[in-house]
Scaffold this active site. Structure first.
Site, mmCIF file in Angstrom:
data_model
loop_
_atom_site.group_PDB
_atom_site.id
_atom_site.type_symbol
_atom_site.label_atom_id
_atom_site.label_comp_id
_atom_site.label_asym_id
_atom_site.label_seq_id
_atom_site.Cartn_x
_atom_site.Cartn_y
_atom_site.Cartn_z
ATOM 1 N N HIS A 56 3.300 86.863 -9.290
ATOM 2 C CA HIS A 56 4.500 87.468 -9.851
ATOM 3 C C HIS A 56 4.197 88.745 -10.644
ATOM 4 O O HIS A 56 5.093 89.315 -11.273
ATOM 5 C CB HIS A 56 5.218 86.464 -10.761
ATOM 6 N N HIS A 60 7.274 91.921 -6.525
ATOM 7 C CA HIS A 60 6.938 90.692 -5.823
ATOM 8 C C HIS A 60 8.177 90.034 -5.229
ATOM 9 O O HIS A 60 9.307 90.297 -5.633
ATOM 10 C CB HIS A 60 6.234 89.694 -6.747
ATOM 11 N N ASP A 62 9.761 86.290 -4.508
ATOM 12 C CA ASP A 62 9.697 84.858 -4.801
ATOM 13 C C ASP A 62 9.893 84.058 -3.516
ATOM 14 O O ASP A 62 10.723 84.409 -2.666
ATOM 15 C CB ASP A 62 10.801 84.445 -5.777
ATOM 16 N N HIS A 66 9.120 78.555 -5.512
ATOM 17 C CA HIS A 66 9.091 78.948 -6.924
ATOM 18 C C HIS A 66 10.169 78.230 -7.729
ATOM 19 O O HIS A 66 9.957 77.920 -8.901
ATOM 20 C CB HIS A 66 9.271 80.463 -7.023
ATOM 21 N N HIS A 169 18.620 81.885 -9.736
ATOM 22 C CA HIS A 169 17.658 81.419 -8.737
ATOM 23 C C HIS A 169 18.234 80.228 -7.959
ATOM 24 O O HIS A 169 17.980 80.084 -6.752
ATOM 25 C CB HIS A 169 16.345 81.004 -9.406
#
Length: 218
Positions: A56, A60, A62, A66, A169
């Site tokens: 990270h 980057h 994910d 993650h 997320h």
């Protein structure tokens, strides 16, 4: 940012921060370090180094792993979302959450499948920002409704730094979106580009560094 090598070359914007021992990391994460395993000299024709870092650090991507214990590793994620037309939208100084009203001015007509949001006037490549701007979960929901496959941001996370629930997320997990973080969009005008930000094929990792670039469409 590079200079075209010929009259027909399309302009490139390098939107990746530098990666070195001073690169900021999320508190508690593994910082970048490098050691020399071999150096050029008598009996050795090459320099060879070993690096240690969180995936990270810097720009980057994910992986679902993650934020989902059963999620795919970055090596198993399709590359489709990380390559193709994208829109850069400015929401400079907005936050702590980027809401729909912050980006609505640039969401009109046909929207590319990739959206990158600039929140900084100058992205802090040399320090950790605990007050980073993040996406409001509803903003990602609405982008997904419009067919967006990937969201990106110039901060270290699409969620607030102190979030324990990682609501945004969880939206990308549920909606199957991909994400890029830690982009440097300081020199990029609002508009449409081609995004190239391919992750490494790390078969067990929760994320991967990318060398993210934007290319002019014509």
């Amino acid at each position: 940012m590079s200079t075209p090598s010929s009259p027909t070359a399309r302009r490139l914007w390098d939107i990746s921060p530098p990666v070195h021992a001073g690169s900021p990391v999320f508190p508690g994460d593994t910082a970048f370090s490098q050691q020399w395993c071999a150096t050029i000299g008598p009996g050795c024709p090459v320099n060879v180094s070993a690096i240690t870092m969180s995936p990270h650090v810097g720009a980057h991507a994910d992986a679902p792993l993650h934020y989902d214990a059963q999620g795919a590793t970055i090596g198993d994620v399709s590359l489709e979302a990380f390559l193709g037309p994208c829109r850069v939208i400015h929401a400079i100084g907005c936050g702590p959450l980027i809401t729909w009203e912050h980006i609505a001015h640039s969401v009109n007509g046909a929207l590319p499948q990739r959206v990158l949001v600039r929140t900084y006037e100058h992205m802090p490549v040399d320090r950790w920002d605990g007050q980073l701007a993040a996406y409001a979960p509803d903003t990602i929901e609405r982008l997904a409704d419009l067919g967006v496959l990937l969201v990106g941001i110039d901060t270290a996370s699409i969620d607030p730094a102190d979030s324990k629930t990682l609501d945004s997320h969880q939206v990308i997990r549920r909606r199957g979106l991909r994400v890029l973080e830690n982009l440097v969009l300081d020199a990029v005008p609002e508009g449409d580009y081609e995004l190239i930000a391919l992750p490494l094929k790390l078969t067990t990792a929760d994320a991967s560094p990318v060398r993210a670039v934007l290319r002019a469409l014509d």
